[in-house]
Design a protein around this motif. Structure first.
Motif, PDB file in Angstrom:
ATOM      1  N   GLN A 221      32.284  26.885  34.857  1.00 52.86           N
ATOM      2  CA  GLN A 221      33.405  26.187  35.472  1.00 52.86           C
ATOM      3  C   GLN A 221      34.363  27.160  36.141  1.00 52.86           C
ATOM      4  OE1 GLN A 221      34.880  23.982  32.076  1.00 52.86           O
ATOM      5  NE2 GLN A 221      33.640  22.179  32.561  1.00 52.86           N
ATOM      6  N   SER A 222      34.607  28.307  35.505  1.00 52.71           N
ATOM      7  CA  SER A 222      35.493  29.313  36.089  1.00 52.71           C
ATOM      8  C   SER A 222      34.911  29.863  37.383  1.00 52.71           C
ATOM      9  CB  SER A 222      35.735  30.458  35.095  1.00 52.71           C
ATOM     10  OG  SER A 222      36.435  30.003  33.965  1.00 52.71           O
ATOM     11  N   GLU A 223      33.587  30.086  37.392  1.00 54.12           N
ATOM     12  CA  GLU A 223      32.962  30.635  38.594  1.00 54.12           C
ATOM     13  C   GLU A 223      33.013  29.635  39.734  1.00 54.12           C
ATOM     14  OE1 GLU A 223      28.801  32.783  39.998  1.00 54.12           O
ATOM     15  OE2 GLU A 223      29.349  32.628  37.875  1.00 54.12           O
TER      16      GLU A 223
ATOM     17  N   ALA B  85      36.482  29.650  40.991  1.00 49.46           N
ATOM     18  CA  ALA B  85      36.762  30.877  41.738  1.00 49.46           C
ATOM     19  C   ALA B  85      36.183  30.809  43.138  1.00 49.46           C
ATOM     20  CB  ALA B  85      36.213  32.081  40.990  1.00 49.46           C
ATOM     21  N   LEU B  86      34.998  30.214  43.278  1.00 46.06           N
ATOM     22  CA  LEU B  86      34.394  30.078  44.600  1.00 46.06           C
ATOM     23  C   LEU B  86      35.211  29.155  45.488  1.00 46.06           C
ATOM     24  CD1 LEU B  86      30.634  29.831  43.556  1.00 46.06           C
ATOM     25  CD2 LEU B  86      31.760  31.760  44.666  1.00 46.06           C
TER      26      LEU B  86
ATOM     27  N   THR C  44      40.626  31.942  38.509  1.00 47.88           N
ATOM     28  CA  THR C  44      41.664  31.382  37.652  1.00 47.88           C
ATOM     29  C   THR C  44      41.210  31.495  36.202  1.00 47.88           C
ATOM     30  OG1 THR C  44      40.720  29.150  37.749  1.00 47.88           O
ATOM     31  CG2 THR C  44      42.372  29.726  39.427  1.00 47.88           C
ATOM     32  N   GLY C  45      42.079  31.068  35.290  1.00 48.98           N
ATOM     33  CA  GLY C  45      41.731  31.056  33.876  1.00 48.98           C
ATOM     34  C   GLY C  45      42.506  32.087  33.091  1.00 48.98           C
ATOM     35  N   ARG C  46      42.262  32.110  31.792  1.00 46.43           N
ATOM     36  CA  ARG C  46      42.953  33.015  30.884  1.00 46.43           C
ATOM     37  C   ARG C  46      41.969  34.023  30.320  1.00 46.43           C
ATOM     38  NH1 ARG C  46      47.154  31.178  26.299  1.00 46.43           N
ATOM     39  NH2 ARG C  46      48.379  31.068  28.212  1.00 46.43           N
ATOM     40  N   LEU C  47      42.276  35.298  30.498  1.00 49.77           N
ATOM     41  CA  LEU C  47      41.476  36.373  29.923  1.00 49.77           C
ATOM     42  C   LEU C  47      42.010  36.675  28.526  1.00 49.77           C
ATOM     43  CD1 LEU C  47      39.373  38.733  30.324  1.00 49.77           C
ATOM     44  CD2 LEU C  47      41.343  40.125  31.004  1.00 49.77           C
ATOM     45  N   ARG C  48      41.139  36.604  27.533  1.00 51.77           N
ATOM     46  CA  ARG C  48      41.521  36.888  26.144  1.00 51.77           C
ATOM     47  C   ARG C  48      40.948  38.250  25.774  1.00 51.77           C
ATOM     48  NH1 ARG C  48      38.296  32.027  23.899  1.00 51.77           N
ATOM     49  NH2 ARG C  48      36.934  33.072  25.387  1.00 51.77           N
ATOM     50  N   ILE C  49      41.834  39.185  25.504  1.00 50.11           N
ATOM     51  CA  ILE C  49      41.399  40.549  25.220  1.00 50.11           C
ATOM     52  C   ILE C  49      42.021  41.016  23.909  1.00 50.11           C
ATOM     53  CG2 ILE C  49      43.230  41.485  26.696  1.00 50.11           C
ATOM     54  CD1 ILE C  49      41.245  43.796  27.354  1.00 50.11           C
TER      55      ILE C  49
ATOM     56  N   THR D  92      45.375  34.169  37.505  1.00 44.96           N
ATOM     57  CA  THR D  92      44.935  34.284  36.117  1.00 44.96           C
ATOM     58  C   THR D  92      46.102  34.616  35.198  1.00 44.96           C
ATOM     59  OG1 THR D  92      44.444  36.637  36.320  1.00 44.96           O
ATOM     60  CG2 THR D  92      42.655  35.089  36.825  1.00 44.96           C
ATOM     61  N   THR D  93      45.892  34.399  33.907  1.00 48.62           N
ATOM     62  CA  THR D  93      46.815  34.858  32.871  1.00 48.62           C
ATOM     63  C   THR D  93      46.017  35.662  31.853  1.00 48.62           C
ATOM     64  OG1 THR D  93      46.524  32.845  31.533  1.00 48.62           O
ATOM     65  CG2 THR D  93      48.339  32.864  33.135  1.00 48.62           C
ATOM     66  N   VAL D  94      46.731  36.436  31.045  1.00 48.59           N
ATOM     67  CA  VAL D  94      46.091  37.295  30.042  1.00 48.59           C
ATOM     68  C   VAL D  94      46.730  37.035  28.684  1.00 48.59           C
ATOM     69  CG1 VAL D  94      45.574  39.658  29.326  1.00 48.59           C
ATOM     70  CG2 VAL D  94      45.614  39.079  31.763  1.00 48.59           C
ATOM     71  N   GLN D  95      45.906  36.907  27.669  1.00 51.04           N
ATOM     72  CA  GLN D  95      46.373  36.796  26.287  1.00 51.04           C
ATOM     73  C   GLN D  95      45.845  37.998  25.521  1.00 51.04           C
ATOM     74  OE1 GLN D  95      45.054  33.292  24.147  1.00 51.04           O
ATOM     75  NE2 GLN D  95      46.748  33.415  22.700  1.00 51.04           N
TER      76      GLN D  95
END
Length: 304
Positions: free
Chosen positions: A79-81, A84-85, A90-95, A119-122
């Protein structure tokens, strides 16, 4: 419908409680229970040990949860890909990161967000190495920064970022009276404040002290690098800290960071991701940023 049933099962495996799992899925408890029963009927196996309360998953249920976690992670990545296309990533990166390496995460998040403004980062900054491995396996993290030694035997992709080295952090002595470097054996004679022994950063230090033929018994232990700096600032204690943390605090006024030698010890720190293909676009975007960030060069320029 199958994906929704898998979501119910994964939520139950995490919450270990029917009502809590139902709340996490924004459904009623009967709806969640019925969805899992239908999944059991479709697969022809019991997934949940049922009593008056949740008594755990069956062995078959434990295996199905692993597949469900992967299927749901692949759905989210797809869904993210597609998104993005259409409109950009978009989306949240969890690191996640072990505490000793959180300074490296800070050097990744800013360029990542700059390159991917939607994007956002958590960041989960206080995880133990074993927690990182478990969360990567269950797709609760997209990536992590940790020690190579903690993931060397597992099926992960490891991208080196820098070599962690160590300094003895002490109160600054009178001008001209302090050593230019210090051995681990000599450092063991200081009144030490160190990380908690369950943390891998501390276990690395204990192994080096053992190599030097000494055992340390710190008077103060903590789970925070920032707390180590604060304890030394109070005036009585010394500590062994990763050199990379001077990027965050510098060498605070009234303190001195002395390189530790005999032996000179380094640990490989890197970006870790689940070894899966195709890789999610969020994960690939993070790899692209890490390749350009030059973290090793940035940290090597730090003065002692």
């Amino acid at each position: 419908m199958l994906l929704r049933q898998l979501e119910y099962l994964v939520a139950l495996a995490r919450a270990r409680h029917f009502a809590k799992a139902a709340r996490a899925c924004y459904v009623s408890q009967p709806t969640l229970s019925e969805g899992i029963r239908k999944l059991e009927d479709e697969l022809g196996i019991p997934l949940v040990q049922r009593g008056r309360r949740f008594d755990g998953l069956t062995p078959e249920g434990e295996r199905v949860v692993l597949w469900a976690q992967r299927i749901l992670a692949d759905r989210d990545a797809m869904q993210s890909e597609i998104q993005a296309l259409r409109a950009g990533l978009t989306g949240r990166l969890r690191i996640g990161t072990v505490p000793t390496a959180s300074t490296a995460v800070a050097l990744l998040t800013q360029p990542f967000c700059a390159a991917n403004p939607l994007t956002t980062v958590q960041v989960f900054a206080d995880l133990q190495a074993v927690d990182i491995v478990n969360r990567l396996r269950t797709y609760e993290l997209d990536a992590a920064v940790t020690y190579h030694s903690s993931v060397a035997a597992d099926d992960f992709t490891f991208l080196p970022l820098y070599q962690e080295r160590y300094v003895l952090l002490t109160r600054r002595p009178a001008p001209g009276s302090g050593p230019a470097e210090i051995s681990w054996e000599e450092a063991a004679q200081y009144p030490l404040c160190l990380l908690h022994p369950m943390m891998q950063g501390r276990q690395v230090l204990d192994a080096v002290f053992e190599t030097a033929g000494v055992t340390v018994t710190p008077r103060v232990e903590t789970d925070s690098i920032a707390s180590l700096f604060a304890q030394v600032r109070a005036g009585h204690w010394a500590s062994v800290v990763p050199h990379a943390w001077l990027h965050v605090f510098g060498v605070p006024p009234g303190m001195r960071a002395v390189p530790l030698v005999r032996p000179v010890r380094t640990e490989r720190i890197g970006l870790v991701l689940p070894a899966r293909e195709p890789r999610s676009m969020l994960a690939q975007a993070l790899i692209d940023v890490a390749d350009r960030a030059g973290i090793s060069a940035t940290l090597e320029r730090l003065p002692d």
